[in-house]
Design a protein around this motif. Structure first.
Motif, PDB file in Angstrom:
ATOM      1  N   TYR A   1       0.836  -1.201   0.000  1.00 20.21           N
ATOM      2  CA  TYR A   1       0.000   0.000   0.000  1.00 20.21           C
ATOM      3  C   TYR A   1       0.873   1.253   0.000  1.00 20.21           C
ATOM      4  CZ  TYR A   1       0.436  -0.809   5.151  1.00 20.21           C
ATOM      5  OH  TYR A   1       0.870  -1.068   6.422  1.00 20.21           O
ATOM      6  N   LYS A   2       0.270   2.335  -0.447  1.00 23.21           N
ATOM      7  CA  LYS A   2       0.950   3.619  -0.452  1.00 23.21           C
ATOM      8  C   LYS A   2       1.139   4.075   0.986  1.00 23.21           C
ATOM      9  CE  LYS A   2       0.872   7.916  -3.141  1.00 23.21           C
ATOM     10  NZ  LYS A   2       0.060   8.747  -4.084  1.00 23.21           N
ATOM     11  N   LYS A   3       2.285   4.657   1.265  1.00 29.89           N
ATOM     12  CA  LYS A   3       2.590   5.009   2.649  1.00 29.89           C
ATOM     13  C   LYS A   3       1.536   5.933   3.257  1.00 29.89           C
ATOM     14  CE  LYS A   3       6.906   5.944   3.727  1.00 29.89           C
ATOM     15  NZ  LYS A   3       8.173   6.668   4.029  1.00 29.89           N
ATOM     16  N   GLU A   4       0.965   6.818   2.460  1.00 32.13           N
ATOM     17  CA  GLU A   4      -0.018   7.757   2.983  1.00 32.13           C
ATOM     18  C   GLU A   4      -1.252   7.040   3.542  1.00 32.13           C
ATOM     19  OE1 GLU A   4      -2.575   9.030  -0.998  1.00 32.13           O
ATOM     20  OE2 GLU A   4      -0.920  10.301  -0.339  1.00 32.13           O
ATOM     21  N   GLU A   5      -1.545   5.821   3.035  1.00 30.67           N
ATOM     22  CA  GLU A   5      -2.684   5.067   3.558  1.00 30.67           C
ATOM     23  C   GLU A   5      -2.467   4.708   5.024  1.00 30.67           C
ATOM     24  OE1 GLU A   5      -5.495   4.607   2.312  1.00 30.67           O
ATOM     25  OE2 GLU A   5      -5.311   4.784   0.147  1.00 30.67           O
ATOM     26  N   PHE A   6      -1.223   4.468   5.377  1.00 27.60           N
ATOM     27  CA  PHE A   6      -0.889   4.130   6.760  1.00 27.60           C
ATOM     28  C   PHE A   6      -1.177   5.308   7.677  1.00 27.60           C
ATOM     29  CE2 PHE A   6       2.188   3.811  10.299  1.00 27.60           C
ATOM     30  CZ  PHE A   6       1.887   2.540  10.777  1.00 27.60           C
ATOM     31  N   PHE A   7      -0.780   6.491   7.249  1.00 23.69           N
ATOM     32  CA  PHE A   7      -0.964   7.672   8.090  1.00 23.69           C
ATOM     33  C   PHE A   7      -2.394   8.207   8.039  1.00 23.69           C
ATOM     34  CE2 PHE A   7       3.619   7.640   7.092  1.00 23.69           C
ATOM     35  CZ  PHE A   7       4.109   7.552   8.388  1.00 23.69           C
ATOM     36  N   ASN A   8      -3.127   7.897   6.985  1.00 29.02           N
ATOM     37  CA  ASN A   8      -4.525   8.338   6.891  1.00 29.02           C
ATOM     38  C   ASN A   8      -5.394   7.765   8.003  1.00 29.02           C
ATOM     39  OD1 ASN A   8      -4.081   9.900   4.627  1.00 29.02           O
ATOM     40  ND2 ASN A   8      -4.800   8.353   3.174  1.00 29.02           N
ATOM     41  N   VAL A   9      -5.021   6.557   8.477  1.00 28.58           N
ATOM     42  CA  VAL A   9      -5.804   5.926   9.555  1.00 28.58           C
ATOM     43  C   VAL A   9      -5.009   5.895  10.863  1.00 28.58           C
ATOM     44  CG1 VAL A   9      -7.213   4.539   7.993  1.00 28.58           C
ATOM     45  CG2 VAL A   9      -5.043   3.604   8.827  1.00 28.58           C
ATOM     46  N   ASN A  10      -3.973   6.737  10.935  1.00 31.48           N
ATOM     47  CA  ASN A  10      -3.109   6.781  12.125  1.00 31.48           C
ATOM     48  C   ASN A  10      -2.478   5.426  12.427  1.00 31.48           C
ATOM     49  OD1 ASN A  10      -3.555   9.568  12.763  1.00 31.48           O
ATOM     50  ND2 ASN A  10      -5.576   9.012  13.550  1.00 31.48           N
ATOM     51  N   GLY A  11      -2.058   4.760  11.365  1.00 32.09           N
ATOM     52  CA  GLY A  11      -1.350   3.500  11.516  1.00 32.09           C
ATOM     53  C   GLY A  11      -2.191   2.427  12.183  1.00 32.09           C
ATOM     54  N   PHE A  12      -1.608   1.781  13.165  1.00 31.30           N
ATOM     55  CA  PHE A  12      -2.281   0.676  13.860  1.00 31.30           C
ATOM     56  C   PHE A  12      -2.942   1.125  15.169  1.00 31.30           C
ATOM     57  CE2 PHE A  12       1.658  -1.353  11.931  1.00 31.30           C
ATOM     58  CZ  PHE A  12       0.995  -1.868  10.828  1.00 31.30           C
ATOM     59  N   ILE A  13      -3.067   2.436  15.369  1.00 27.95           N
ATOM     60  CA  ILE A  13      -3.452   2.944  16.682  1.00 27.95           C
ATOM     61  C   ILE A  13      -4.817   2.442  17.142  1.00 27.95           C
ATOM     62  CG2 ILE A  13      -4.542   5.073  15.852  1.00 27.95           C
ATOM     63  CD1 ILE A  13      -2.238   4.662  18.938  1.00 27.95           C
ATOM     64  N   SER A  14      -5.770   2.250  16.219  1.00 32.31           N
ATOM     65  CA  SER A  14      -7.116   1.853  16.621  1.00 32.31           C
ATOM     66  C   SER A  14      -7.176   0.413  17.130  1.00 32.31           C
ATOM     67  CB  SER A  14      -8.106   2.033  15.463  1.00 32.31           C
ATOM     68  OG  SER A  14      -7.798   1.139  14.402  1.00 32.31           O
ATOM     69  N   HIS A  15      -6.156  -0.390  16.809  1.00 28.20           N
ATOM     70  CA  HIS A  15      -6.145  -1.787  17.271  1.00 28.20           C
ATOM     71  C   HIS A  15      -4.761  -2.167  17.816  1.00 28.20           C
ATOM     72  CE1 HIS A  15      -4.270  -2.665  13.303  1.00 28.20           C
ATOM     73  NE2 HIS A  15      -5.185  -1.843  12.828  1.00 28.20           N
ATOM     74  N   ILE A  16      -4.042  -1.176  18.320  1.00 25.57           N
ATOM     75  CA  ILE A  16      -2.684  -1.425  18.827  1.00 25.57           C
ATOM     76  C   ILE A  16      -2.698  -2.382  20.018  1.00 25.57           C
ATOM     77  CG2 ILE A  16      -2.621   0.512  20.449  1.00 25.57           C
ATOM     78  CD1 ILE A  16       0.278  -0.597  18.152  1.00 25.57           C
ATOM     79  N   GLN A  17      -3.840  -2.424  20.734  1.00 24.95           N
ATOM     80  CA  GLN A  17      -3.933  -3.307  21.899  1.00 24.95           C
ATOM     81  C   GLN A  17      -4.074  -4.770  21.505  1.00 24.95           C
ATOM     82  OE1 GLN A  17      -6.379  -1.597  20.667  1.00 24.95           O
ATOM     83  NE2 GLN A  17      -8.218  -2.896  20.644  1.00 24.95           N
ATOM     84  N   VAL A  18      -4.380  -5.026  20.218  1.00 23.59           N
ATOM     85  CA  VAL A  18      -4.509  -6.393  19.708  1.00 23.59           C
ATOM     86  C   VAL A  18      -3.157  -6.800  19.137  1.00 23.59           C
ATOM     87  CG1 VAL A  18      -5.778  -7.938  18.170  1.00 23.59           C
ATOM     88  CG2 VAL A  18      -6.905  -5.896  19.101  1.00 23.59           C
TER      89      VAL A  18
END
Length: 368
Positions: A205-222
């Motif tokens: 994926y394009k790198k900007e896609e990672f930052f568009n959703v703030n990376g893994f932050i929404s499921h970092i606890q998983v």
């Protein structure tokens, strides 16, 4: 009572046929992909934890890719073996290798997503291509094939991660069939405009896609889900496509014992609990209808109730599903597993039940 079971069985057969024809058929009957190279810069991301033997064998295969503009970002996730030493040697040997050293962090100890985040931030190219430390490309044109599917709109590419074939091993056929069926599902739903997962063995994926959703932050606890939970959140009909040209495949060593594979599948099933509601429902309906398709006719046939009609429905369902799976397997170079489809399906369905029950009473082991 038997007539009610018969009507319910007819409904279940209809559900299965609709899944295979209306959804899975989108991939099965798709035209072959032609590789048209794109001039995009690519960072190949590999995260490893105690993978000394695998990285020794497979990183040189990545370095030998026939692609004009790429780097390899090697992430050592606090390995306790010689993985870091090997990575440091590769960094000296190859000018396009970038090394990221991850130390244990109290807040994110043992969290692969933390390590991947550091690697992604360290990467210098516009597009990211992920594979695992125990994987290797089937072709020197792997980067070319995967990146060829990028367009201005399509900035997420779902690839196929195959498992090595082990001759004379029926268990290996079960493992590869399950991988095939999973790929048919996520490829087909992506083509239907509703992508819901991808596999970290082969994902871009394009790198900007990672930052568009703030990376893994929404499921970092998983602990798991750096691939499928990210795609479940970031992928949309407009920005996601698939790559199934044989040059775009990766290969990895499969589990060789049922116990190891069962543990692996437990993690995958547990992660799916965090999918969007629609995705959990469609997966649940598919697997539950599979189960009922196997159970209900046993009851009807035991009482010899409308047995000719029941057998006809069974034959119709298997004819349609065998055709869809057969065409899909041909695309993904897995035709040999299709011959044993009914037996393998039966095994997989009851393995799913075992996994579901086991996960209720204990948590699966995660990345360490």
């Amino acid at each position: 009572m038997l007539i009610i079971i018969l009507y319910f069985f007819i409904f279940i057969v209809a559900v299965q046929i609709l899944y295979y024809l209306m959804i899975f058929g989108k991939f099965a009957f798709a035209k072959a992909q032609i590789i048209t190279p794109k001039k995009v810069s690519v960072s190949v991301i590999v995260c490893a934890k105690n993978e000394a033997e695998n990285v020794t064998n497979f990183i040189p295969l990545l370095a030998e890719q026939d692609y004009p503009d790429f780097e390899i970002v090697l992430i050592d996730d606090a390995s306790s073996d010689t993985t870091l030493d090997i990575f440091e040697e590769f960094e000296k040997q190859y000018s396009n290798v970038r090394l990221v050293k991850v130390k244990n962090n109290e807040a994110f100890w043992g969290n692969k997503k933390y390590a991947l985040t550091l690697g992604i931030k360290a990467s210098r190219k516009e597009y990211l291509l992920f594979t695992d430390a125990d994987c290797y490309p089937t072709s020197k044109d792997w980067i070319t094939a995967m990146s060829s599917q990028f367009t201005m709109q399509k900035t997420i590419v779902l690839g196929y991660g195959k498992y090595e074939k082990i001759t004379n091993s029926f268990f290996n056929k079960i493992v590869r069939f399950e991988t095939l069926l999973t790929a048919i599902q996520y490829f087909s739903w992506a083509k239907a405009g509703h992508p819901y997962m991808g596999v970290g063995r082969n994902l871009a994926y394009k790198k900007e896609e990672f930052f568009n959703v703030n990376g893994f932050i929404s499921h970092i606890q998983v602990r798991s889900g750096d691939d499928d939970l990210f795609i479940n959140e970031a992928a949309k009909s407009k920005n996601t496509t698939i790559s199934f040209n044989p040059d775009s495949f990766t290969l990895s060593k499969p589990k060789t014992t049922y116990k190891e594979w069962f543990i692996q599948k437990r993690r995958h099933v547990a992660t799916a609990n965090y999918y969007k509601t629609f995705d959990k429902i469609q997966l649940g309906v598919f697997y539950f209808s599979q189960l009922l398709f196997l159970v209900l006719p046993i009851i009807l046939l035991l009482f010899e109730f409308q047995w000719i009609f029941v057998l006809s429905l069974i034959g119709l369902r298997y004819l349609i599903t065998w055709i869809i799976i057969g065409f899909s397997a041909a695309k993904l170079k897995e035709k040999d597993v299709v011959y044993f489809y009914p037996i393998i399906e039966f095994t997989l369905v009851f393995t799913q039940i075992n996994i579901f029950i086991t996960n209720i009473f204990s948590k699966p082991v995660q990345w360490r």
